[in-house]
Scaffold this motif. Sequence first.
Motif, PDB file in Angstrom:
ATOM      1  N   ASP A 180      -6.710  -0.219  -3.201  1.00 28.31           N
ATOM      2  CA  ASP A 180      -7.115  -0.905  -1.746  1.00 28.31           C
ATOM      3  C   ASP A 180      -5.933  -1.516  -1.454  1.00 28.31           C
ATOM      4  O   ASP A 180      -4.892  -1.686  -2.258  1.00 28.31           O
ATOM      5  CB  ASP A 180      -7.817  -2.163  -2.420  1.00 28.31           C
ATOM      6  CG  ASP A 180      -9.396  -2.101  -2.266  1.00 28.31           C
ATOM      7  OD1 ASP A 180      -9.948  -1.282  -1.391  1.00 28.31           O
ATOM      8  OD2 ASP A 180     -10.081  -2.585  -3.132  1.00 28.31           O
ATOM      9  N   SER A 235      -2.951  11.438  -2.295  1.00 28.25           N
ATOM     10  CA  SER A 235      -3.424  10.875  -3.361  1.00 28.25           C
ATOM     11  C   SER A 235      -4.159   9.550  -2.972  1.00 28.25           C
ATOM     12  O   SER A 235      -3.501   8.677  -2.368  1.00 28.25           O
ATOM     13  CB  SER A 235      -2.516  10.539  -4.575  1.00 28.25           C
ATOM     14  OG  SER A 235      -1.920  11.627  -4.904  1.00 28.25           O
ATOM     15  N   TYR A 236      -5.267   9.130  -3.731  1.00 30.12           N
ATOM     16  CA  TYR A 236      -5.799   7.663  -3.597  1.00 30.12           C
ATOM     17  C   TYR A 236      -5.157   6.399  -3.997  1.00 30.12           C
ATOM     18  O   TYR A 236      -4.137   6.652  -4.964  1.00 30.12           O
ATOM     19  CB  TYR A 236      -7.026   7.693  -4.417  1.00 30.12           C
ATOM     20  CG  TYR A 236      -7.870   6.403  -4.428  1.00 30.12           C
ATOM     21  CD1 TYR A 236      -8.442   6.041  -3.322  1.00 30.12           C
ATOM     22  CD2 TYR A 236      -8.388   5.922  -5.616  1.00 30.12           C
ATOM     23  CE1 TYR A 236      -9.082   4.667  -3.467  1.00 30.12           C
ATOM     24  CE2 TYR A 236      -8.811   4.609  -5.691  1.00 30.12           C
ATOM     25  CZ  TYR A 236      -9.396   4.124  -4.611  1.00 30.12           C
ATOM     26  OH  TYR A 236     -10.256   3.005  -4.656  1.00 30.12           O
ATOM     27  N   HIS A 278       0.959  -1.247   0.032  1.00 27.85           N
ATOM     28  CA  HIS A 278      -0.258   0.187   0.037  1.00 27.85           C
ATOM     29  C   HIS A 278       1.095   1.180  -0.282  1.00 27.85           C
ATOM     30  O   HIS A 278       1.948   1.000  -0.101  1.00 27.85           O
ATOM     31  CB  HIS A 278      -0.831   0.035   1.021  1.00 27.85           C
ATOM     32  CG  HIS A 278      -0.464   0.046   2.547  1.00 27.85           C
ATOM     33  ND1 HIS A 278       0.417  -0.984   3.091  1.00 27.85           N
ATOM     34  CD2 HIS A 278      -0.381   1.004   3.558  1.00 27.85           C
ATOM     35  CE1 HIS A 278       0.845  -0.580   4.084  1.00 27.85           C
ATOM     36  NE2 HIS A 278       0.316   0.590   4.630  1.00 27.85           N
ATOM     37  N   GLU A 327      -3.306   2.013  -8.790  1.00 30.87           N
ATOM     38  CA  GLU A 327      -3.116   3.304  -8.419  1.00 30.87           C
ATOM     39  C   GLU A 327      -1.887   3.765  -7.731  1.00 30.87           C
ATOM     40  O   GLU A 327      -1.198   4.550  -8.061  1.00 30.87           O
ATOM     41  CB  GLU A 327      -4.239   3.631  -7.364  1.00 30.87           C
ATOM     42  CG  GLU A 327      -5.837   3.607  -7.907  1.00 30.87           C
ATOM     43  CD  GLU A 327      -6.306   2.113  -7.895  1.00 30.87           C
ATOM     44  OE1 GLU A 327      -5.755   1.262  -7.533  1.00 30.87           O
ATOM     45  OE2 GLU A 327      -7.484   1.999  -8.176  1.00 30.87           O
ATOM     46  N   SER A 335      -5.815   0.526   5.561  1.00 31.50           N
ATOM     47  CA  SER A 335      -6.466   1.971   4.610  1.00 31.50           C
ATOM     48  C   SER A 335      -5.255   2.482   3.493  1.00 31.50           C
ATOM     49  O   SER A 335      -4.158   1.380   3.727  1.00 31.50           O
ATOM     50  CB  SER A 335      -6.662   3.276   5.536  1.00 31.50           C
ATOM     51  OG  SER A 335      -5.530   3.402   6.315  1.00 31.50           O
ATOM     52  N   ASN A 336      -5.316   3.149   2.662  1.00 26.45           N
ATOM     53  CA  ASN A 336      -4.431   3.242   1.662  1.00 26.45           C
ATOM     54  C   ASN A 336      -4.718   4.753   1.075  1.00 26.45           C
ATOM     55  O   ASN A 336      -5.582   5.146   0.445  1.00 26.45           O
ATOM     56  CB  ASN A 336      -4.491   2.137   0.525  1.00 26.45           C
ATOM     57  CG  ASN A 336      -3.560   2.121  -0.262  1.00 26.45           C
ATOM     58  OD1 ASN A 336      -2.477   2.638  -0.143  1.00 26.45           O
ATOM     59  ND2 ASN A 336      -3.565   1.677  -1.505  1.00 26.45           N
ATOM     60  N   SER A 337      -3.431   5.311   1.261  1.00 30.72           N
ATOM     61  CA  SER A 337      -3.348   6.529   0.512  1.00 30.72           C
ATOM     62  C   SER A 337      -1.666   6.852   0.244  1.00 30.72           C
ATOM     63  O   SER A 337      -1.034   6.265   1.140  1.00 30.72           O
ATOM     64  CB  SER A 337      -3.852   7.684   1.278  1.00 30.72           C
ATOM     65  OG  SER A 337      -3.429   7.733   2.496  1.00 30.72           O
TER      66      SER A 337
END
Length: 227
Positions: A124, A120-121, A50, A75, A113-115
Amino acid sequence: MTALTWLSHGSWLIESGSHRVLLDPFLTDNPAATLKADDLHSIGHILLSHGHFDHVADAASIANRDAATVVASFEVAQWMSQQQGVESTLGMNLGGAVELPFGTVKMIPALHSNSLPDGSYGGDPAGFLLTVEGKRIYFACDTALFSDMRLHAHRVDLAVLPIGDLFTMGIDDSVKATRLIEPSTVLPAHYNTWPPIEQDANVWAERIANETDAQPVVLAVGESHTL
Ligand SMILES: [Zn+2]
């Protein structure tokens, strides 16, 4: 023979034959890391579970230095390419697997969670199921306990589980996860980096030995386990 070296926190060096793979490299600003980026050479692939800073901090610089491919969620891979200038990336998503020169990498769910560090997004968060030289290795990465771990990683040869608590599973849930997964061997990670995630790994190992059928292996930072 496959060797796993714990670089502290969630960071691992995986060596198989001439292949050298990093998972979640967090070295330069990591107070617990004894090996830094300069000590790790000829990396071919970097797996990222992540986008949090304590998992991606050294990924771009090592990837570009060694012409390594960053393997991550679509992403995170896109962010590495567009925002960090990483030349070679491979985006994937949950449930997908890919054959790489060192083995098969399957991206499986993690409850987290993941950013990215700039907000930025990141898609998952993930764990990884590797098949290397016929051995199945499950890196749960940063996650809470969830029963589908059994579905994804039942009876792997080796499982790496977080025990630090606060941000991930703690010792109690790591013992429960071991009962669900039933790995031959289980290793702890994501603890003792900073005071909020301090844990006594010997207490964990004693509980694994007493309450599960798995063999606990506690590595010192920089130490390796081979399988
Ligand atoms: Zn983390």
